[in-house]
Design a protein around this motif. Structure first.
Motif, PDB file in Angstrom:
ATOM      1  N   SER A 272       0.830  -1.199   0.000  1.00 48.56           N
ATOM      2  CA  SER A 272       0.000   0.000   0.000  1.00 48.56           C
ATOM      3  C   SER A 272       0.871   1.258   0.000  1.00 48.56           C
ATOM      4  O   SER A 272       1.928   1.292   0.621  1.00 48.56           O
ATOM      5  CB  SER A 272      -0.909   0.016   1.229  1.00 48.56           C
ATOM      6  N   VAL A 273       0.405   2.286  -0.694  1.00 46.84           N
ATOM      7  CA  VAL A 273       1.106   3.567  -0.757  1.00 46.84           C
ATOM      8  C   VAL A 273       0.300   4.614   0.001  1.00 46.84           C
ATOM      9  O   VAL A 273      -0.910   4.754  -0.192  1.00 46.84           O
ATOM     10  CB  VAL A 273       1.301   4.020  -2.216  1.00 46.84           C
ATOM     11  N   LEU A 274       0.978   5.342   0.883  1.00 47.09           N
ATOM     12  CA  LEU A 274       0.345   6.431   1.628  1.00 47.09           C
ATOM     13  C   LEU A 274       0.762   7.769   1.032  1.00 47.09           C
ATOM     14  O   LEU A 274       1.942   7.994   0.753  1.00 47.09           O
ATOM     15  CB  LEU A 274       0.753   6.392   3.105  1.00 47.09           C
ATOM     16  N   ASN A 275      -0.212   8.636   0.851  1.00 49.04           N
ATOM     17  CA  ASN A 275       0.064  10.004   0.433  1.00 49.04           C
ATOM     18  C   ASN A 275       0.004  10.918   1.652  1.00 49.04           C
ATOM     19  O   ASN A 275      -0.939  10.846   2.439  1.00 49.04           O
ATOM     20  CB  ASN A 275      -0.979  10.486  -0.579  1.00 49.04           C
ATOM     21  N   ARG A 276       0.998  11.753   1.791  1.00 50.20           N
ATOM     22  CA  ARG A 276       0.956  12.794   2.803  1.00 50.20           C
ATOM     23  C   ARG A 276       0.436  14.062   2.147  1.00 50.20           C
ATOM     24  O   ARG A 276       0.959  14.494   1.114  1.00 50.20           O
ATOM     25  CB  ARG A 276       2.356  13.038   3.384  1.00 50.20           C
ATOM     26  N   VAL A 277      -0.615  14.636   2.722  1.00 44.18           N
ATOM     27  CA  VAL A 277      -1.245  15.805   2.111  1.00 44.18           C
ATOM     28  C   VAL A 277      -1.323  16.945   3.122  1.00 44.18           C
ATOM     29  O   VAL A 277      -1.294  16.726   4.333  1.00 44.18           O
ATOM     30  CB  VAL A 277      -2.654  15.468   1.583  1.00 44.18           C
ATOM     31  N   ARG A 278      -1.440  18.156   2.587  1.00 41.63           N
ATOM     32  CA  ARG A 278      -1.579  19.344   3.441  1.00 41.63           C
ATOM     33  C   ARG A 278      -2.585  20.282   2.802  1.00 41.63           C
ATOM     34  O   ARG A 278      -2.544  20.510   1.586  1.00 41.63           O
ATOM     35  CB  ARG A 278      -0.239  20.051   3.605  1.00 41.63           C
ATOM     36  N   CYS A 279      -3.480  20.812   3.616  1.00 37.56           N
ATOM     37  CA  CYS A 279      -4.430  21.797   3.107  1.00 37.56           C
ATOM     38  C   CYS A 279      -3.683  23.104   2.851  1.00 37.56           C
ATOM     39  O   CYS A 279      -3.030  23.651   3.753  1.00 37.56           O
ATOM     40  CB  CYS A 279      -5.567  22.016   4.096  1.00 37.56           C
ATOM     41  N   GLY A 280      -3.774  23.621   1.633  1.00 36.19           N
ATOM     42  CA  GLY A 280      -3.084  24.847   1.272  1.00 36.19           C
ATOM     43  C   GLY A 280      -3.683  26.089   1.901  1.00 36.19           C
ATOM     44  O   GLY A 280      -3.099  27.165   1.806  1.00 36.19           O
ATOM     45  N   ILE A 281      -4.828  25.943   2.552  1.00 40.35           N
ATOM     46  CA  ILE A 281      -5.476  27.095   3.175  1.00 40.35           C
ATOM     47  C   ILE A 281      -5.239  27.132   4.684  1.00 40.35           C
ATOM     48  O   ILE A 281      -4.720  28.099   5.225  1.00 40.35           O
ATOM     49  CB  ILE A 281      -6.990  27.096   2.889  1.00 40.35           C
ATOM     50  N   CYS A 282      -5.602  26.055   5.386  1.00 38.66           N
ATOM     51  CA  CYS A 282      -5.495  26.067   6.851  1.00 38.66           C
ATOM     52  C   CYS A 282      -4.264  25.327   7.367  1.00 38.66           C
ATOM     53  O   CYS A 282      -3.947  25.404   8.552  1.00 38.66           O
ATOM     54  CB  CYS A 282      -6.754  25.478   7.495  1.00 38.66           C
ATOM     55  N   GLY A 283      -3.563  24.599   6.496  1.00 40.10           N
ATOM     56  CA  GLY A 283      -2.344  23.908   6.904  1.00 40.10           C
ATOM     57  C   GLY A 283      -2.548  22.544   7.517  1.00 40.10           C
ATOM     58  O   GLY A 283      -1.570  21.902   7.926  1.00 40.10           O
ATOM     59  N   MET A 284      -3.774  22.043   7.589  1.00 43.52           N
ATOM     60  CA  MET A 284      -4.006  20.713   8.149  1.00 43.52           C
ATOM     61  C   MET A 284      -3.222  19.667   7.365  1.00 43.52           C
ATOM     62  O   MET A 284      -3.223  19.662   6.141  1.00 43.52           O
ATOM     63  CB  MET A 284      -5.494  20.367   8.104  1.00 43.52           C
ATOM     64  N   GLU A 285      -2.549  18.764   8.084  1.00 46.35           N
ATOM     65  CA  GLU A 285      -1.811  17.685   7.450  1.00 46.35           C
ATOM     66  C   GLU A 285      -2.443  16.335   7.794  1.00 46.35           C
ATOM     67  O   GLU A 285      -2.981  16.156   8.887  1.00 46.35           O
ATOM     68  CB  GLU A 285      -0.344  17.701   7.886  1.00 46.35           C
ATOM     69  N   ALA A 286      -2.363  15.416   6.858  1.00 46.14           N
ATOM     70  CA  ALA A 286      -2.941  14.092   7.064  1.00 46.14           C
ATOM     71  C   ALA A 286      -2.308  13.118   6.079  1.00 46.14           C
ATOM     72  O   ALA A 286      -1.493  13.509   5.222  1.00 46.14           O
ATOM     73  CB  ALA A 286      -4.459  14.134   6.878  1.00 46.14           C
ATOM     74  N   TYR A 287      -2.665  11.841   6.216  1.00 39.02           N
ATOM     75  CA  TYR A 287      -2.278  10.809   5.268  1.00 39.02           C
ATOM     76  C   TYR A 287      -3.542  10.202   4.678  1.00 39.02           C
ATOM     77  O   TYR A 287      -4.598  10.162   5.321  1.00 39.02           O
ATOM     78  CB  TYR A 287      -1.471   9.698   5.946  1.00 39.02           C
ATOM     79  N   CYS A 288      -3.433   9.716   3.467  1.00 39.36           N
ATOM     80  CA  CYS A 288      -4.519   8.944   2.864  1.00 39.36           C
ATOM     81  C   CYS A 288      -3.891   7.900   1.958  1.00 39.36           C
ATOM     82  O   CYS A 288      -2.731   8.025   1.540  1.00 39.36           O
ATOM     83  CB  CYS A 288      -5.474   9.846   2.081  1.00 39.36           C
TER      84      CYS A 288
END
Length: 216
Positions: free
Chosen positions: A127-143
């Motif tokens: 499985s591959v995990l993507n690390r993402v960040r909201c460009g507006i509020c800066g929230m970070e997460a994985y999906c």
């Protein structure tokens, strides 16, 4: 350099804002997580593992038959501090046989999360995990790679995205940004890809589980 990167991310997000005015559509099949299904021949309990983890009593290492090995190396994805429940028969060790293999979505995984085993001494999973960040509020997460996070098409920024945390299926908080027109509160996150990675083991995935989100 970091300031430039942050400014560039904000620029991309604002460009997205200028174009986003329609309801999001789903990207289609999001089943991209390879898993293996197992069934205990003694008690009938069913479990899943992430490919290529092997908990079979015949296909895997010889110690897979040992209850002490199972209790010290097999843990639950939802709570990595809890070993797999013992088999109620024989000496407490499961005799797991492979019953299938398929790919599932984050939503499928969340629905069956109580049945997933992670290995303390496992190998890199597929499985591959993507690390993402909201460009507006800066929230970070994985999906999981392949999940569109409800953002495949243009979105209505004043409407919340259909996102949940994998560990407990609780809703992801709305974005804390402001719309560029009228200054109204926005709810939809504008996620930008930060990086991709394959977890070095299923246990490593379990260690980051609280930050993994998925869409419906």
């Amino acid at each position: 350099m970091k300031r430039f990167a942050a400014a560039f991310a904000a620029f991309l997000a604002l460009t997205f804002l200028a174009m986003a005015d329609a309801q999001a559509r789903d990207s289609g099949d999001e089943r991209t997580i390879p898993v293996t299904q197992w069934k205990c021949e003694s008690c009938g309990m069913e479990f899943f593992t992430f490919t290529p983890d092997d908990v079979g009593f015949q296909s895997g290492p010889a110690q897979n038959k040992d209850v002490r090995y199972q209790q010290s190396n097999w843990f639950l994805l939802k709570d990595r501090s809890r070993p797999v429940p013992k088999c109620p028969r024989l000496d407490g060790g499961h005799a797991l046989r492979k019953t299938g293999a398929r790919t599932i979505s984050g939503k499928n995984l969340a629905e069956a999360i109580d049945k997933f085993i992670v290995l303390k001494n496992g190998r890199e999973i597929q499985s591959v995990l993507n690390r993402v960040r909201c460009g507006i509020c800066g929230m970070e997460a994985y999906c999981f790679d392949g999940d569109d996070l409800d953002c495949h098409d243009a979105v209505t920024l004043s409407a919340r995205l259909h996102l949940w945390y994998l560990q407990n299926r609780s809703a992801v908080n709305d974005c804390r940004g402001k719309l560029p027109y009228g200054g109204k509160d926005m709810k939809a996150h504008v996620f930008l890809l930060v990086s991709k990675q394959r977890p070095s083991s299923s246990m490593r995935l379990a260690e980051t589980l609280r930050y993994v989100i998925y869409s419906d």
